[in-house]
Design a protein around this motif. Structure first.
Motif, short mmCIF file in Angstrom:
data_model
loop_
_atom_site.label_atom_id
_atom_site.label_comp_id
_atom_site.label_asym_id
_atom_site.label_seq_id
_atom_site.Cartn_x
_atom_site.Cartn_y
_atom_site.Cartn_z
N LYS A 177 0.46 2.24 1.49
CA LYS A 177 1.27 1.71 2.79
C LYS A 177 2.30 2.62 3.14
O LYS A 177 2.76 3.48 2.32
CB LYS A 177 1.61 0.32 2.24
N PRO A 178 2.66 2.52 4.54
CA PRO A 178 3.72 3.33 4.92
C PRO A 178 5.09 2.96 4.47
O PRO A 178 6.03 3.10 5.57
CB PRO A 178 3.31 3.36 6.44
N ARG B 3 -2.41 3.98 4.98
CA ARG B 3 -2.26 5.25 5.69
C ARG B 3 -3.36 6.27 5.85
O ARG B 3 -3.65 7.13 6.55
CB ARG B 3 -1.06 5.71 5.04
N ASN C 295 -5.77 4.39 8.43
CA ASN C 295 -4.67 4.07 9.47
C ASN C 295 -5.64 2.73 9.94
O ASN C 295 -5.41 2.36 11.28
CB ASN C 295 -4.94 5.10 10.68
#
Length: 296
Positions: free
Chosen positions: A184-185, A255, A258
């Motif tokens: 995860k970002p 990520r 995407n």
């Protein structure tokens, strides 16, 4: 019009207090009903539900929970009584739909069958299967199959650890539910759906941690549909697929690919953190939804 707010606790939870207040604001009489006090009868083919041996005189109900740490027999009794109630008046969420959502595997199975994006996931009782899965995935999250708030979720990156964990759980009659670890970002989404729209949404932001639950220390940041339209659309689709009237939908952006993935759909979502982050109290939307169902 009179409705029931159904939960299992001896004291009122924050969400129940919010729903009782929202009902009052909507000019609806509401009664707090503890699920363990409900009984159901079939007499001469007619179904009825009583509460502490009196007729439950309501036009509809909001279901907020059925309990934790109970035997299978007690769980099935409570769901059965609630199902009987749902045959006589509208109940949101539907008890059977709530059971599906409470089971992480069955809910992901339904979502995947509908073509919605979910993370690679394994459910097993075999420690060798768990070992091979983590060996291939490199990192996976072992979750309780019916848990919430991030409690009990464990990051596993060693196949031997996966073997031992699943072996120990299996010896206690508990299955293992592994989900591939998503990069995860630094945040994921909690989107609160009522009916056919997201009434409030937030990012759950963390630093230096992999768990993004607000109950585990994440910070909620309000988001709007214009910022993340795809996530909002997925949340509504997931709620409809599981036949829920309202839900808290957790969605993560990976990520590496995407892509967005639906992590979980909670049929009994809490909203304390959501209220703080967005200023939105979804309880009134839930009451209005129930009112509309009763009028139909």
């Amino acid at each position: 019009m009179k409705i029931g707010i159904i939960h299992y606790r001896s004291t009122l939870s924050e969400s129940v207090v919010d729903l009782l207040r929202a009902a009052s604001e909507e000019n609806v009489e509401a009664e707090y009903v503890r699920v363990q006090g409900l009984d159901s009868y079939i007499v001469d083919g007619k179904i009825s539900v009583k509460y502490h041996n009196r007729e439950l005189d309501i036009s509809g109900a909001v279901l907020r929970g059925v309990g934790v740490f109970m035997s299978l027999e007690v769980f099935m009794k409570r769901i059965g009584v609630l199902e009987a109630l749902s045959k006589t008046v509208p109940v949101v969420n539907d008890p059977i739909a709530s059971v599906t959502a409470r089971d992480k595997w069955r809910s992901l199975l339904a979502l995947a069958s509908a073509g919605l994006p979910v993370p690679n996931t394994l459910v097993t009782e075999n420690p060798f299967t768990a070992m091979r899965y983590v060996e291939q995935a490199k990192r996976a999250v072992l979750k309780p199959i019916t848990g919430s708030l991030g409690l009990g979720s464990t990051l596993v990156d060693d196949p031997d650890v996966a073997f031992q964990l699943t072996k120990g759980l299996s010896s206690m009659g508990i299955p293992s539910y592994y989900q591939v670890f998503l990069e995860k970002p630094g945040f994921d989404f909690r989107l609160f759906v009522v009916g056919d729209r997201v009434v409030a949404g937030m990012k759950r932001v963390v630093e230096g941690k992999w768990k993004t639950n607000v109950a585990q220390g994440a910070r909620g940041v309000k988001v709007d549909e214009s910022e993340y339209p795809e996530a909002f659309k997925l949340a509504v689709e997931a709620t409809k697929t599981l036949k829920l009237d309202y839900a808290g939908v957790d969605i993560a952006l990976d990520r590496t690919t995407n892509k967005l993935f639906i992590l979980e759909v909670n049929a009994f979502p809490q909203w304390h953190g959501l209220k703080q982050a967005t200023g939105v109290d979804p309880s009134r939307d839930i009451i209005r939804l129930l009112k509309d169902k009763i009028k139909k």
